[in-house]
Design an enzyme around this catalytic site. Structure first.
Site, short mmCIF file in Angstrom:
data_model
loop_
_atom_site.label_atom_id
_atom_site.label_comp_id
_atom_site.label_asym_id
_atom_site.label_seq_id
_atom_site.Cartn_x
_atom_site.Cartn_y
_atom_site.Cartn_z
N TYR A 126 63.19 -22.61 80.26
CA TYR A 126 62.17 -22.12 81.18
C TYR A 126 62.79 -21.26 82.29
O TYR A 126 62.44 -20.10 82.48
CB TYR A 126 61.46 -23.29 81.85
CG TYR A 126 60.56 -24.11 80.95
CD1 TYR A 126 61.10 -25.04 80.07
CD2 TYR A 126 59.18 -23.96 80.98
CE1 TYR A 126 60.29 -25.81 79.25
CE2 TYR A 126 58.36 -24.73 80.17
CZ TYR A 126 58.91 -25.65 79.31
OH TYR A 126 58.10 -26.40 78.50
N HIS B 213 50.40 -20.30 83.35
CA HIS B 213 51.49 -20.50 82.39
C HIS B 213 50.94 -20.63 80.96
O HIS B 213 51.38 -19.94 80.04
CB HIS B 213 52.28 -21.75 82.79
CG HIS B 213 53.40 -22.11 81.86
ND1 HIS B 213 54.71 -21.77 82.10
CD2 HIS B 213 53.41 -22.76 80.66
CE1 HIS B 213 55.47 -22.19 81.10
NE2 HIS B 213 54.70 -22.82 80.22
N GLU B 214 49.96 -21.50 80.79
CA GLU B 214 49.42 -21.72 79.44
C GLU B 214 48.71 -20.46 78.93
O GLU B 214 48.79 -20.14 77.75
CB GLU B 214 48.50 -22.94 79.40
CG GLU B 214 49.11 -24.25 79.92
CD GLU B 214 50.52 -24.56 79.43
OE1 GLU B 214 50.87 -24.14 78.31
OE2 GLU B 214 51.29 -25.21 80.17
N GLU C 159 59.32 -20.14 76.18
CA GLU C 159 59.12 -20.65 77.54
C GLU C 159 59.65 -19.72 78.65
O GLU C 159 59.03 -19.59 79.69
CB GLU C 159 59.71 -22.05 77.68
CG GLU C 159 59.03 -23.10 76.80
CD GLU C 159 57.53 -23.29 77.09
OE1 GLU C 159 57.05 -22.87 78.16
OE2 GLU C 159 56.84 -23.85 76.21
N ASP D 294 62.67 -32.10 70.55
CA ASP D 294 62.08 -32.52 71.81
C ASP D 294 63.15 -33.02 72.80
O ASP D 294 63.01 -32.87 74.00
CB ASP D 294 61.06 -33.62 71.54
CG ASP D 294 60.04 -33.70 72.64
OD1 ASP D 294 59.49 -32.63 72.98
OD2 ASP D 294 59.80 -34.80 73.16
N HIS E 216 51.18 -18.05 77.53
CA HIS E 216 51.61 -18.38 76.16
C HIS E 216 50.72 -17.70 75.11
O HIS E 216 51.12 -17.62 73.95
CB HIS E 216 51.55 -19.89 75.93
CG HIS E 216 52.79 -20.63 76.32
ND1 HIS E 216 54.04 -20.32 75.83
CD2 HIS E 216 52.97 -21.71 77.14
CE1 HIS E 216 54.93 -21.17 76.34
NE2 HIS E 216 54.31 -22.01 77.14
N GLU F 120 49.59 -25.11 75.37
CA GLU F 120 48.94 -23.82 75.11
C GLU F 120 48.20 -23.75 73.78
O GLU F 120 48.31 -22.75 73.07
CB GLU F 120 50.00 -22.72 75.18
CG GLU F 120 51.10 -22.76 74.09
CD GLU F 120 52.32 -23.60 74.42
OE1 GLU F 120 52.21 -24.56 75.23
OE2 GLU F 120 53.39 -23.32 73.85
#
Ligand code: BES
Ligand code: ZN
Length: 619
Positions: free
Chosen positions: A400, A312-313, A335, A392, A316, A288
């Site tokens: 999510y 979705h992006e 998320e 990460d 964001h 995003e």
């Protein structure tokens, strides 16, 4: 004035001075929280604006130049930036060389870069270059692009990789505006998460401006032989020449998405919404980056069936980019809200059936993820504890899909109307700032739950493992029919092709993912011969079919070759990680490794990091 009075006055003065000081310190302490993934001490001295001036050298595979920051100094004699695998040549404070030092190196965090400043220093400039260990950047040779003529480069900043291509205070709670000058070979165009060019410049020099404050993980750059096509006045696509028309067609509904998103949660704050489709090694479905979402070419299915990633992006642009998780432990605020919002955009554009199918796929992902974390249930909390870990490695689909389900359950409880009012207000009053889980819970209690006079087990959802029993049950008639189709095929060992005539990609994915555990290679062959799934050109369908083929030992119709082709070209982490995990779990690590050895050099570092662990690969 007698001595008593003098002493009294002196004491009062001292008291007042110390009060002011304590107060000031208190305010400072409140502004930024302790953050385990950045060395920066923003309460002491913080960056507010970046002026980046860099050269992109494809021959040497080096980015070099200067990063000049406006700083706000709260009385400190130094400022600390994050840096990882960068060469720092020199540093200046207000134009004069100043002392600096790099601290001990940490495998995931990199190094603190301590720079000596004066109390009144306004600007610092770091002269630096990247190295061959710079993880954010992937340098691609012409063979790794669609048009095969020119090299390509893209960066990936989230979660803590921006520090590998720019020395910076790399914490999501810091926000900066930026300008940039970027010089690239003149056959190429450069684009950033900023105001962008629409045509190539004559000399390969590009100027960028990001006027809104963004967290450092959203700094992004792509360079390649690309072209721009508008979709509407404020939306459009960048892609390599051979693809740009197909991309424009695939994403032709971008404007409608922005319109629907704005209806839900308020005005789009970033003026322009463009998407760049990158070469296939891009490690995510989408990223995003503000004003310019980065996307994988695996979304170009030809029938707009995978565009929920674009929704979705876009989502964001509110959840994440406007209201940002304060630390990576609060990642679900980015998320979970985004998956919920994505679902609402998809419902607005394509109706409830589509939204329910996407919701049920998320639910299935969630149940599988929870099952997978049986041994470490704390990984299924919404609020995470990633201290000492690379963020990460701690980010998975819990944030999510459990985040989504939490919000969906709340929506059902208070009703959509009230929930929308609450969310719109939430985004408006917290725009361009950060949010902790704790602060969000306070806001939720005050602005929604108490007002609606309802109680809710928020704490259980956020701080406990698994899925609470009051989770809203998403239902889909379409998926019920798909289940029936599977049962019929397994019972009769034959396929009624007509039933699947109008299936969407979501139904196909659900169909393939829900084969019984004991499906035989012969039954897989019957299905493959009827639907030619081994040759599917839809990346999502193909990926889940390959997963089942590995799992159930199906090797018909040259599927092994197809899987190898897929894994050696596509680097989207979710896809390739699903397939390598299937090899590992089916006791076929060696088969997975044989492909990985050929594929690894094509992958971006974030995919490499994950798959090395999946397969126990050592260089
Ligand atoms: N922001 C994420 C990608 C990301 C997450 C990068 C964590 C680095 C660390 C992006 O918005 C995302 O979630 N992409 C998903 C697509 C989505 C539809 C679930 C992806 O790449 O699959
Ligand atoms: Zn996301």
């Amino acid at each position: 004035m007698n001595i008593k009075n003098t002493i009294f006055l002196a004491l009062t003065t001292i008291f007042l001075i110390s009060c002011t000081k304590t107060k000031k310190e208190e305010v400072a302490v409140l502004k930024y929280v302790e953050e385990p993934h950045s060395y920066a001490q923003p309460n002491e001295a913080v960056i507010t604006h970046l002026n980046l001036d860099i050269d992109v050298d494809f021959d040497k595979e080096i980015i070099s130049g200067t990063a000049t920051y406006d700083i706000e100094n709260n009385n400190s004699d130094h400022i600390i930036l994050d840096a990882k695998n960068l060469v720092i040549q020199k540093v200046q404070a207000d134009g004069k060389d100043t002392e600096f030092s790099l601290g001990a190196f940490d495998e995931s965090l990199g190094q603190p870069l301590k720079i000596i400043i004066k109390k009144d220093t306004k600007k610092i400039t770091v002269f630096y270059e990247t190295t061959d260990k710079t993880e954010a950047v992937q340098w691609l040779n012409p063979q790794q692009t669609a048009d095969k003529k020119h090299p390509f480069l893209f960066t990936q900043g989230q979660a803590i990789l921006t520090r590998t291509w720019i020395p910076i205070q790399d914490s999501p709670q810091i926000r900066i505006t930026y300008d940039a000058t970027v010089r690239v070979p003149k056959e190429l165009m450069a684009v950033m998460s900023a105001e962008n060019p629409k045509v190539k410049s004559e000399n390969g020099e590009y100027h960028f401006k990001m006027a809104q404050k963004i967290p450092p993980y959203l700094m992004a750059l792509a360079v390649g032989d690309i072209a721009y096509k508008a979709v509407s006045d404020r939306t459009g696509v960048y892609a390599e020449n051979s693809m740009v028309d197909a991309v424009q067609e695939e994403f032709s509904e971008m404007e409608k998405m922005v319109v629907e998103a704005e209806k839900l949660y308020g005005k789009y704050a970033w003026d322009q919404f463009d998407v760049i489709v990158l070469p296939p090694s891009f490690p995510f479905g989408g990223m995003e980056n503000p004003r310019l979402t980065f996307a994988t070419p695996t979304l170009i299915a030809g029938d707009k069936s995978l565009t929920s990633v674009i929704a979705h992006e876009l989502a964001h642009s509110w959840s994440g980019n406007l209201v940002t998780n304060t630390t990576w432990d609060d990642f679900w605020l980015n998320e979970g809200f985004t998956v919920y919002f994505e679902n609402r955009i998809m419902e607005a554009l394509y109706g409830k059936d589509r939204a329910n199918m996407l919701g049920l796929i998320a639910r299935q992902d969630l149940d599988e993820e929870v099952e997978g974390f049986k041994a470490t249930p704390e990984m299924t909390h919404l609020k995470l504890n990633l201290k000492g870990k690379n963020p990460d490695d701690g980010m998975n689909s819990i944030a999510y899909d459990k985040g989504f389900l939490f919000l969906k359950t709340l929506e059902e409880l208070v009703g959509r109307e009230k929930f929308d009012v609450f969310l719109k207000e939430y985004f408006q009053s917290n725009a361009f700032s950060t949010m902790t889980t704790e602060k969000f819970i306070d806001i939720l209690n005050t602005n929604l739950l108490e007002k609606s006079n309802v109680t809710f087990n928020t704490e259980e959802w956020v701080y406990n493992s698994g899925v609470p029993s009051n989770a809203f049950e998403i239902k889909s008639d379409k998926f019920e029919k798909v289940k029936q189709t599977i049962a019929d095929i397994i019972k009769n060992n034959k396929v009624d092709v007509g039933v699947t005539k109008d299936w969407t990609t979501q139904e196909w994915v659900y169909f393939i993912r829900n084969f019984p555990e004991d499906i035989t290679p012969t039954q897989m062959a019957i299905i493959d011969n009827a639907f030619d799934l081994s040759n599917s050109t839809n990346s999502h369908k193909a990926m889940v079919w390959y997963e089942q083929s590995i799992k159930h030992n199906y090797r018909g119709n040259n599927v092994d070759k197809k899987i190898e082709e897929f894994l050696t070209t596509v680097g989207r982490r979710w896809y390739v990680s699903t397939l390598y995990t299937a090899y590992a779990e089916a006791d076929k690590v060696d088969e997975g490794l044989a492909i990985y050895k050929k594929a690894r050099q094509n992958y971006h570092s974030v995919t490499v990091n994950t798959i090395d662990k999946t397969l126990g690969y050592k260089e």
